[in-house]
Scaffold this active site. Structure first.
Site, short mmCIF file in Angstrom:
data_model
loop_
_atom_site.label_atom_id
_atom_site.label_comp_id
_atom_site.label_asym_id
_atom_site.label_seq_id
_atom_site.Cartn_x
_atom_site.Cartn_y
_atom_site.Cartn_z
N GLN A 101 -57.96 7.62 51.08
CA GLN A 101 -57.69 8.27 49.80
C GLN A 101 -59.00 8.74 49.16
OE1 GLN A 101 -56.51 6.25 45.99
NE2 GLN A 101 -54.56 7.28 46.36
N CYS A 141 -54.85 7.74 39.36
CA CYS A 141 -55.66 6.67 38.77
C CYS A 141 -55.72 6.83 37.26
CB CYS A 141 -57.06 6.69 39.36
SG CYS A 141 -58.11 5.36 38.73
N ARG A 189 -48.38 -3.68 43.60
CA ARG A 189 -48.49 -5.03 43.01
C ARG A 189 -47.56 -6.02 43.69
NH1 ARG A 189 -47.42 -4.81 36.87
NH2 ARG A 189 -45.92 -3.23 37.53
#
Length: 725
Positions: free
Chosen positions: A439, A470, A596
């Site tokens: 990335q 982000c 997560r």
């Protein structure tokens, strides 16, 4: 008897109703439903500052004093002030001190070689002095020595008691070394030669510079467009000096007749403007104004040179009336010598000028989008690129537990082009990662395009992902991450630049938008699809939301519909196989990216594939942590600096691991990612320790495998609440 049954049934129904109300109240308050016998009703939060830096301790004590002052102010007639709370993120976290070169032993001495620098070497050559200043050895076996027969860190290894003799000679297990030494384990390691070329700016960015030059010259951007049947159609705007030629031509590879005439007219017009001799017929052709676009229909018949008649896509020789194969392919940048003729875009091959476009000579071929490497992401489990915690040891664990696609941590393109070893280390790939991507993050197309070229040229990657999601302020303020979503022109240049220098798929990861309630992802996805993106991931939150509220999978459904036939992955709030199934059914996405959820429970990939809730024991969880430590020692090293790095990254990961609530103590499954548990006891002491939210307990876990922390060790957790016990 019947009356007793009725009373008992009514009591059971009343108890069941009461429990339902309690569960609903807990869910509404954001608390996880845990069985009563495991809840610690006498829990009182206690501040533990043993391993916190002094600056953090002072800040916490200041907040506590403000809390006490607010209670006194409430007795006055003034309106009550806002009560300060010990929550949120620690934004100014201290940077880990790295060892100086003089504190390290020379690598040549460690490897048993002679150092060519001699006394001028910046590293220490005194083995005895180094051993006296080195931390005490750690009890236990050296994982690298056990696995591969030889530890490359020699006397510097903190587990060296197993493989170092009295005379400081490093031992070798010949049988183990013979079977494992020839097997490559980690790929994408930057060579010293490449690093020097990047630092001296001697790397050949020919392909990238050709694309960047088009952006700086401000021509119309070339892209691709899909027809109604899903066909990828290349569209090009040819920049021509309009004052000389009076032409503005757009052609597509579905309109090859008009495209050929456009290129022919462009070439003749350019040559006539430079003073070359042309015939009257050619000058008459230059007076014609021809514009062909996607919507225009090709003429029924057009006469091209060499007496070839093209009619509705068929080539026929006028003299023989036999069909002729008309091979038209795109040009490549590597085999054309570009030459500017008074502001025109004309290339020269040999002594003959040719037009640059989708129609060119047979030996000038540009790799078309449909000819690139194909990667089918459909129904695969994708481990998200995770900054700091998504390192190679963690990815290895997720691969073993069922992840199909892995991606390295976010890489800053500018740091990559400067040859920074720390940034290139993020590109390392383990042999177990069968489908691996990188990335990239940047705000400008030039740095992104050059970074993509050097990655494709020198590293083994299966795809490159562009970071558009982000939300961190430091990144967004530089115009990177989410900020690129709000700048359509810059996004187009980035996507077009990368797709032009790559022969592997290009993917993007974005959020729903920049601001809450103002979603724009569904408008961007069709555009990036047409510009060359093969797959996109949509995180169901905006940049403003960060990680608050639930991910909007209904909106991901609208993104999927808008971007067809491009594959779309969804991301957000998946912590169980039921969450996965609901998200896939609700959105219709082609796959799921897990972030997560994988940090909290890496075995989530196994649960999804086996469609079950895994009530994993505390000892099994500890074995996964031990596996992570071993992989970390192999990756970062077993010397003093390597052990410190392994400990730091382990503590960062444990800040997510403690959030897992064992299945056996939940009142109802599954656990929701946005639910917080009350303080509870585990089914044994180890499970209670793993559930502790205090960073001091995380350090105890690290000491089980890496020995005691050194004197003066500090660790500031990402969240302030983790200072409580």
């Amino acid at each position: 008897m019947e009356g007793v049954r009725t009373v008992k049934r009514s009591e059971d129904e009343e108890e069941k109703s009461l429990r339902c109300h309690e569960m609903a109240a807990k869910a509404k308050s954001g608390m996880a439903a845990i069985k009563h016998e495991f809840i610690d009703i006498n829990y009182k939060p206690r501040l533990v500052t043993a391993y916190l830096p002094e600056s953090a301790v002072d800040e916490i004590q200041h907040i506590i004093s403000l809390q006490e002052a607010v209670g006194k102010d409430d007795q006055t007639l003034e309106p009550p002030s806002k009560k300060p709370r010990l929550k949120g993120r620690n934004k100014k976290r201290p940077i880990e001190r790295r060892l100086l070169a003089s504190e390290k032993l020379c690598p040549n001495i460690v490897g048993g070689r002679i150092c060519s620098f001699g006394e001028k070497c910046k590293f220490s050559h005194d083995v005895k002095k180094f051993l006296e200043s080195r931390p005490h050895s750690i009890d236990g076996k050296c994982y690298v020595f056990e696995m591969y027969g030889k530890c490359p860190f020699g006397v510097t290894c903190l587990f060296a008691d197993q493989h170092i003799q009295i005379d400081s000679v490093n031992e070798t297990q010949l049988e183990t070394e013979k079977t494992t030494n020839d097997q490559p384990r980690v790929k994408n390691v930057i060579s010293k030669d490449l690093q020097i070329r990047l630092r001296k700016k001697e790397y050949n960015f020919k392909r990238a510079n050709h694309i960047i030059k088009q952006f700086h010259d401000k021509p119309n951007v070339r892209s691709t467009k899909r027809t109604d049947d899903g066909l990828s159609v290349a569209t090009t705007t040819v920049p021509v000096n309009q004052q000389q030629c009076g032409l503005n031509m757009v052609f597509t590879n579905t309109n090859l007749i008009d495209a050929k005439k456009c290129l022919d007219l462009q070439l003749q017009c350019c040559l006539s403007s430079t003073g070359n001799q042309t015939t009257d017929a050619e000058l008459n052709r230059n007076d014609a104004k021809l514009e062909c676009n996607v919507d225009s229909k090709p003429p029924q018949a057009c006469l091209l040179k060499d007496d070839i008649l093209i009619q509705e896509g068929n080539s026929v020789d006028k003299k023989t009336d036999e069909p002729v194969e008309f091979n038209m392919q795109q040009s490549t940048d590597d085999e054309i010598l570009s030459q500017e003729i008074k502001g025109t875009n004309v290339a020269v091959k040999g002594n003959h000028p040719i037009a640059v476009g989708c129609i060119s000579d047979e030996d000038i071929i540009k790799l078309r989008r449909e000819e690139r490497k194909k990667v089918d992401f459909k129904d695969k489990l994708y481990l998200a690129p995770l900054t700091t915690v998504g390192n190679l040891p963690f990815r290895r664990i997720c691969r073993r537990l069922g992840a199909d696609v892995t991606c390295g941590e976010m890489v800053m393109s500018s740091n990559l082009l400067q040859g920074q070893a720390s940034e290139w280390a993020l590109l390392k790939r383990h042999e177990s990662e069968t489908l691996f991507g990188v990335q990239l993050c940047a705000s400008y197309s030039d740095s992104m395009t050059r970074a993509a070229q050097v990655v494709v040229d020198t590293m083994e990657v299966d795809f490159i992902d562009v970071n558009l999601g982000c939300p961190i302020d430091l990144v967004v303020q530089k115009g990177e991450g989410c900020a690129v979503m709000g700048r359509l022109g810059r996004l187009e240049q980035i996507v077009y630049g990368l797709s032009s220098v790559m022969d592997i798929p290009l993917t993007v990861k974005m959020r729903t938008g920049l601001f809450e309630g103002k979603n724009i992802a569904h408008t961007l996805l069709p555009k990036v699809r047409d510009w060359g993106v093969s797959m996109a991931t949509v995180h169901g939150r905006s940049r403003e939301q960060r990680y608050t509220k639930l991910a909007d999978w209904n909106y991901i459904r609208s993104c999927v519909d808008a971007a067809r036939p491009m594959q779309i992955f969804g991301n957000g709030d998946v912590l169980s196989y039921l969450d996965y199934n609901n998200a896939m059914n609700q959105s219709g996405a082609d796959g799921c990216m897990i972030a997560r959820g994988a940090l909290i429970k890496p075995w989530l990939f196994t649960e999804i594939k086996e469609q079950r809730h895994w009530d994993i024991s505390a000892s099994e969880r500890l074995e996964i942590i031990k596996e992570y430590v071993n992989y970390g020692l192999e990756h970062w090293g077993s010397d003093q600096q390597g052990v410190a790095s392994t400990r730091r990254f382990l503590l960062e990961w444990l800040s997510f691991v403690y959030r897992y609530i064992p299945v056996g103590i939940l009142e109802h499954v599954p656990q929701r990612i946005n639910e917080k548990p009350p303080h509870y006891f585990g089914r044994n002491d180890l499970e209670t320790l793993l559930a502790s939210p205090n960073c001091a307990d995380w350090i105890k876990i690290s000491e089980m495998f890496l020995g005691p922390v050194p004197t003066g060790f500090t660790f500031l957790p990402k969240h302030r609440a983790n200072a409580y016990q």
